[in-house]
Design an enzyme around this catalytic site. Structure first.
Site, PDB file in Angstrom:
ATOM      1  N   ASP A 174      13.713 -14.161 -23.608  1.00 14.75           N
ATOM      2  CA  ASP A 174      12.393 -14.471 -23.078  1.00 14.75           C
ATOM      3  C   ASP A 174      12.043 -15.938 -23.338  1.00 14.75           C
ATOM      4  O   ASP A 174      12.930 -16.777 -23.524  1.00 14.75           O
ATOM      5  CB  ASP A 174      11.365 -13.541 -23.749  1.00 14.75           C
ATOM      6  CG  ASP A 174      10.292 -13.069 -22.808  1.00 14.75           C
ATOM      7  OD1 ASP A 174       9.640 -13.924 -22.186  1.00 14.75           O
ATOM      8  OD2 ASP A 174      10.084 -11.847 -22.696  1.00 14.75           O
ATOM      9  N   HIS A 226      -2.757 -13.653 -14.035  1.00 13.59           N
ATOM     10  CA  HIS A 226      -2.763 -12.253 -14.464  1.00 13.59           C
ATOM     11  C   HIS A 226      -2.750 -12.095 -15.972  1.00 13.59           C
ATOM     12  O   HIS A 226      -2.388 -11.044 -16.485  1.00 13.59           O
ATOM     13  CB  HIS A 226      -1.584 -11.487 -13.841  1.00 13.59           C
ATOM     14  CG  HIS A 226      -0.237 -12.087 -14.111  1.00 13.59           C
ATOM     15  ND1 HIS A 226       0.520 -11.738 -15.189  1.00 13.59           N
ATOM     16  CD2 HIS A 226       0.464 -13.022 -13.440  1.00 13.59           C
ATOM     17  CE1 HIS A 226       1.661 -12.427 -15.178  1.00 13.59           C
ATOM     18  NE2 HIS A 226       1.646 -13.209 -14.131  1.00 13.59           N
ATOM     19  N   SER A 395       7.136  -6.759 -16.541  1.00 20.95           N
ATOM     20  CA  SER A 395       7.565  -7.390 -17.797  1.00 20.95           C
ATOM     21  C   SER A 395       7.042  -6.650 -19.005  1.00 20.95           C
ATOM     22  O   SER A 395       7.679  -6.629 -20.067  1.00 20.95           O
ATOM     23  CB  SER A 395       7.073  -8.843 -17.865  1.00 20.95           C
ATOM     24  OG  SER A 395       7.840  -9.689 -17.064  1.00 20.95           O
TER      25      SER A 395
END
Length: 448
Positions: A174, A226, A395
């Site tokens: 990540d 978001h 995710s």
């Protein structure tokens, strides 16, 4: 005598490479153009070793950047020199004796926008619930520990009934993590930063020394379309903009894993920059690193539209070493094939649902990429600066499954990919094209 034979073989490989270069140059005519989808490098698999590959590159105008597969010494990243294009170099190398595979390194991005989804406006009330809760020995915000998503998949009920709280090491490939976040600090391992080639999986290094602050009484600040975080306005302004479009993503994903498996060790593997871009070569490197550093589960909250031979090889290596892979199904709101979710031998693909067990409008679907679904809307999780945030996307669905895989390790320490995938089929059916249904942690463990 053996040394002379080895030198002869290396020279032969070099001459073969030189000949191959001439052959391909005539075919391609040097007219290829680069695109934004390539990093400028080539991922190479070879049986020549580093020395042999260096000789090949010496004769074909490239440089060996480094090894990608740790102690195996078969997969390397090379870069072209002198204006040679990556796709041209890959074609040349494929003709060289001893080069088993050569593919252009891809650039991919963590999605910073959600398909078929309006900008996040309504925020869950739990985001302001900063009441300290003792969560398996660590104080966390009540809104995080008791959020609807955790209740829907029956996290607490499963933990209590089966006396589990997470085992083994869960790696996350990540953007990194906030290593000092109070909720995560006790279980975080050092990790590695593949974007800088240095130890430590911190995403705070992307700030260049700047600091920010959490604020439990502030109005939530929108750090992207978001994601809203409980930070002060100075901090929100600092991470606003495309350069930090994905900043905090890794810390949020880690927080979801921790919510399900609070005593599992977390291994942050930073392969993405703060803007969300990352090289396929760094992801491949991270997979081998995870396996060779004893990870039991690898969370992959990203996707590629085009498959990669060496990504598949890396995941095969992980599967063969009993590592469970979990991948997000993507946020385009389409029935499409993405990787690694479509590699169902190696990864559990995870779609997103809302609090009513309906497919999120942004979530990809189709049984070719979706093995199971999990909540992915308005997920409250940890955020850098010791803060908390709310966000949506597949995710944040995937780490619910990664955490569940860690709980399975509590019950059976040798749980492998196929066993974990089979256990996860004990889910709540929610309709066609959503795999086996929505994750139910209690059912998953009860089926063992």
């Amino acid at each position: 005598m053996k040394r002379r034979i080895w030198i002869f073989l290396l020279l032969f490989a070099g001459l073969s490479a030189q000949s191959a270069s001439a052959q391909l140059s005539g075919v391609l005519g040097g007219t290829n153009t680069t695109t934004k989808t390539t990093s400028g490098g080539v991922v190479v698999r070879t049986n020549l070793g580093l020395l042999g590959l260096n000789i090949v590159c010496l004769l074909n105008n490239c440089t060996v950047v480094g090894n990608l597969d740790g102690n195996l010494n078969q997969v390397f990243l090379v870069r072209p020199n002198g204006g040679l294009l990556a796709d041209t170099l890959a074609g040349i190398l494929r003709l060289v004796t001893g080069i088993l595979d050569a593919e252009v390194d891809q650039v991919l991005a963590i999605p910073t926008e959600l398909g078929n989804q309006a900008v996040l406006t309504a925020l869950p009330s739990g985001l302001w619930n900063a009441t300290p809760v003792n969560y398996h020995g660590t104080l966390v915000w009540g809104g995080y520990a008791n959020q609807p998503a955790a209740q829907i998949i029956r996290v607490s009920q499963a933990q209590s009934a089966f006396h589990v709280s997470g085992a083994g090491i869960v790696a996350d490939i990540d953007t990194g993590v906030d290593p000092n976040h109070p909720a995560l600090q006790a279980v975080l391992l050092q990790g590695y930063d593949f974007t800088r080639n240095q130890p430590g999986g911190s995403e705070m290094t992307d700030l260049g020394g700047s600091t920010g602050s959490a604020c439990s009484t502030c109005q939530a600040a929108f750090v992207n379309q978001h994601t809203a975080a409980m930070v002060d306005q100075h901090t929100a302004a600092m991470v606003d903009g495309t350069a930090y479009a994905a900043f905090g993503h890794g810390t949020m994903v880690m927080g979801v894993i921790h919510l399900v498996a609070p005593t599992a060790k977390l291994l942050p593997l930073k392969a993405f920059h703060a803007d969300g871009t990352g090289n396929l070569s760094d992801i491949i490197h991270a997979i081998y690193y995870a396996v060779q550093n004893k990870a039991n589960v690898i969370n992959m909250s990203f996707d590629l539209k085009v498959n990669s031979t060496e990504l598949t090889n890396a995941l095969n290596y992980a599967t063969n070493h009993n590592v469970v892979g979990v991948a997000s199904a993507g946020n385009d709101g389409l029935q499409e094939i993405v990787y690694p979710a479509a590699l169902q031998k190696n990864a559990v693909g995870v779609a997103s649902t809302n609090d009513f067990d309906q497919r999120s409008t942004f979530s990809n679907y189709g049984n070719q990429v979706v093995w199971i679904a999990a909540p992915g809307e308005d997920i409250i999780s940890t955020y850098p600066f010791g803060a908390y945030s709310v966000s949506s996307g597949t995710s944040f669905s995937a780490p619910f499954v990664s955490g569940t895989a860690s709980l399975l390790l509590n019950l059976h320490s040798g749980t492998n990919q196929s066993q974990a995938a089979s256990a996860l089929t004990h889910a709540q059916w929610i309709g066609y094209n959503m795999g086996y249904g929505r994750l139910d942690v209690y059912r998953t463990l009860a089926g063992q």
